[in-house]
Design an enzyme around this catalytic site. Sequence first.
Site, PDB file in Angstrom:
ATOM      1  N   ARG A 157       0.840  -1.204   0.000  1.00 31.31           N
ATOM      2  CA  ARG A 157       0.000   0.000   0.000  1.00 31.31           C
ATOM      3  C   ARG A 157       0.872   1.249   0.000  1.00 31.31           C
ATOM      4  O   ARG A 157       0.638   2.198  -0.762  1.00 31.31           O
ATOM      5  CB  ARG A 157      -0.914  -0.030   1.243  1.00 31.31           C
ATOM      6  CG  ARG A 157      -1.688   1.257   1.485  1.00 31.31           C
ATOM      7  CD  ARG A 157      -2.663   1.119   2.655  1.00 31.31           C
ATOM      8  NE  ARG A 157      -2.008   0.760   3.916  1.00 31.31           N
ATOM      9  CZ  ARG A 157      -2.666   0.556   5.062  1.00 31.31           C
ATOM     10  NH1 ARG A 157      -3.981   0.649   5.121  1.00 31.31           N
ATOM     11  NH2 ARG A 157      -1.993   0.239   6.162  1.00 31.31           N
ATOM     12  N   TYR A 214       4.725   5.353  12.678  1.00 30.94           N
ATOM     13  CA  TYR A 214       5.147   4.241  13.536  1.00 30.94           C
ATOM     14  C   TYR A 214       6.611   3.928  13.255  1.00 30.94           C
ATOM     15  O   TYR A 214       7.062   3.969  12.099  1.00 30.94           O
ATOM     16  CB  TYR A 214       4.343   2.970  13.231  1.00 30.94           C
ATOM     17  CG  TYR A 214       2.947   2.886  13.823  1.00 30.94           C
ATOM     18  CD1 TYR A 214       2.483   3.763  14.791  1.00 30.94           C
ATOM     19  CD2 TYR A 214       2.081   1.870  13.404  1.00 30.94           C
ATOM     20  CE1 TYR A 214       1.200   3.644  15.319  1.00 30.94           C
ATOM     21  CE2 TYR A 214       0.797   1.738  13.929  1.00 30.94           C
ATOM     22  CZ  TYR A 214       0.362   2.632  14.884  1.00 30.94           C
ATOM     23  OH  TYR A 214      -0.899   2.494  15.387  1.00 30.94           O
ATOM     24  N   ARG A 227      -6.017   8.727  11.603  1.00 29.59           N
ATOM     25  CA  ARG A 227      -6.873   8.240  12.698  1.00 29.59           C
ATOM     26  C   ARG A 227      -8.337   8.520  12.396  1.00 29.59           C
ATOM     27  O   ARG A 227      -9.213   7.763  12.798  1.00 29.59           O
ATOM     28  CB  ARG A 227      -6.471   8.891  14.017  1.00 29.59           C
ATOM     29  CG  ARG A 227      -5.084   8.519  14.490  1.00 29.59           C
ATOM     30  CD  ARG A 227      -4.969   7.043  14.783  1.00 29.59           C
ATOM     31  NE  ARG A 227      -3.597   6.669  15.164  1.00 29.59           N
ATOM     32  CZ  ARG A 227      -3.176   5.423  15.257  1.00 29.59           C
ATOM     33  NH1 ARG A 227      -3.997   4.416  15.003  1.00 29.59           N
ATOM     34  NH2 ARG A 227      -1.932   5.150  15.593  1.00 29.59           N
ATOM     35  N   GLU A 336     -10.949  -4.057  18.676  1.00 28.19           N
ATOM     36  CA  GLU A 336     -10.774  -2.818  17.919  1.00 28.19           C
ATOM     37  C   GLU A 336     -12.165  -2.250  17.614  1.00 28.19           C
ATOM     38  O   GLU A 336     -13.105  -3.004  17.412  1.00 28.19           O
ATOM     39  CB  GLU A 336     -10.027  -3.142  16.621  1.00 28.19           C
ATOM     40  CG  GLU A 336      -9.631  -1.930  15.807  1.00 28.19           C
ATOM     41  CD  GLU A 336      -8.680  -2.309  14.661  1.00 28.19           C
ATOM     42  OE1 GLU A 336      -7.608  -2.878  14.916  1.00 28.19           O
ATOM     43  OE2 GLU A 336      -9.046  -2.032  13.505  1.00 28.19           O
TER      44      GLU A 336
HETATM   45  C1  3EB Z   1      -3.445   0.623  14.747  1.00 25.42           C
HETATM   46  O1  3EB Z   1      -3.899   1.585  15.366  1.00 25.42           O
HETATM   47  C2  3EB Z   1      -4.308  -0.603  14.659  1.00 25.42           C
HETATM   48  O2  3EB Z   1      -3.463  -0.728   8.315  1.00 25.42           O
HETATM   49  O3  3EB Z   1      -5.301   0.098   7.488  1.00 25.42           O
HETATM   50  C3  3EB Z   1      -6.112   0.170  12.441  1.00 25.42           C
HETATM   51  C4  3EB Z   1      -6.775   0.766  11.344  1.00 25.42           C
HETATM   52  C5  3EB Z   1      -4.975  -0.565  12.207  1.00 25.42           C
HETATM   53  C6  3EB Z   1      -6.273   0.598  10.037  1.00 25.42           C
HETATM   54  C7  3EB Z   1      -4.597  -0.277   8.448  1.00 25.42           C
HETATM   55  C8  3EB Z   1      -4.485  -0.710  10.906  1.00 25.42           C
HETATM   56  C9  3EB Z   1      -5.130  -0.143   9.825  1.00 25.42           C
HETATM   57  O4  3EB Z   1      -2.307   0.626  14.247  1.00 25.42           O
HETATM   58  C10 3EB Z   1      -4.259  -1.233  13.340  1.00 25.42           C
END
Ligand code: 3EB
Length: 347
Positions: A157, A214, A227, A336
């Site tokens: 991606r 990250y 987010r 989640e």
């Molecule tokens: C996180 O907060 C949890 O890779 O599209 C949450 C929402 C998460 C979307 C993605 C990954 C994704 O990292 C994981």
Amino acid sequence: MIELQPARDRAPHALELVPAAGPLRTPLAGNVLACLQFGADATASGDVRVMPVRLQVHSSGGSAIHNDLWLSRLPVRMGITDGIRHADNGEILFGWMHLPDEQLGDVEDAACTMHRRLLELLQKKGFPHWLRAWNYLSRINEGQGDAERYRRFTAGRYRALADAFASSPQFERMLPAATGIGASAGAGLTIGFFAGRAPGIQVENPRQTSAFEYPRVYGPRSPSFSRATLQHWHGRSMLFVSGTASIVGHATLHPGDAAAQFEETLRNLDVLVGHAARQHFPHPQGGFFRPRGFKLYVRDPRWLEAIEPRWRDALAAKAHTIVLIGDLCRNDLVVEVEAVYELVEAA
Ligand code: 3EB
């Protein structure tokens, strides 16, 4: 019986979420822009607007099928372009694509190719602003370390986005809200999305490191999502909240503890939505965000007992909530929550 008319007493708007349990009556009404259909046996129909997601729907005594219907007031056009099924109402484009496991091959390459096609479609159709993505990948935690399927997906991606936006290094400020969940074994990779004519507003969580920042320990490339995204359509604004988990900073808290992870997730949602309100309203009396729907993903149904009273009280009492059983993209996460809010301006 499903009521397919959005409430009439509101200003005209482009999109409304209407949850509906059970199999849908066909043909689907003309005002349906999109239908995310969840169920262990969900399969594609002839209708391009129905995106099947093979996940087990948990409901006590209810139906094994759940539909998130997105209704439009404006006429809906449909089509298939480059293998992508899509529908739009002139303001919002919905689309989805699927690769079965047999055709997935290398997950990184598949994710890259699919995202290239997705981004091309947005350009071609004139909806260049990507607002929301749902990613469902079978065996998502299979593979060790950087070979894990989710990490391969993330790398693919990222590659497609970085290539497409090579001349705009700010692209990580325009990422869609997203969900990344493990679909049932054999379900392949399904990607669904909304895109708009105008950009959404990125909302990040002050309690969490932005996913696109990250550190390296979580994979060779960071996950490309915001987010939340806030989108204004005439007379209405909608906040799409990404899958939100028990992550503070960039660390998973309470590994394997469903009850504690759920509380941490609720705090993350509260802080995120509060932050979005402050970002949008210079002073606190300006308005608020009202929840319109929650989705709670749980890795294993046996965790549900520990959180049942809490999710009923904290989520279902406030907005329609649907519980799905699926793997999460870090193997120490067990719950989640994703959400949709609507902005309510003070009178
Ligand atoms: C996180 O907060 C949890 O890779 O599209 C949450 C929402 C998460 C979307 C993605 C990954 C994704 O990292 C994981």
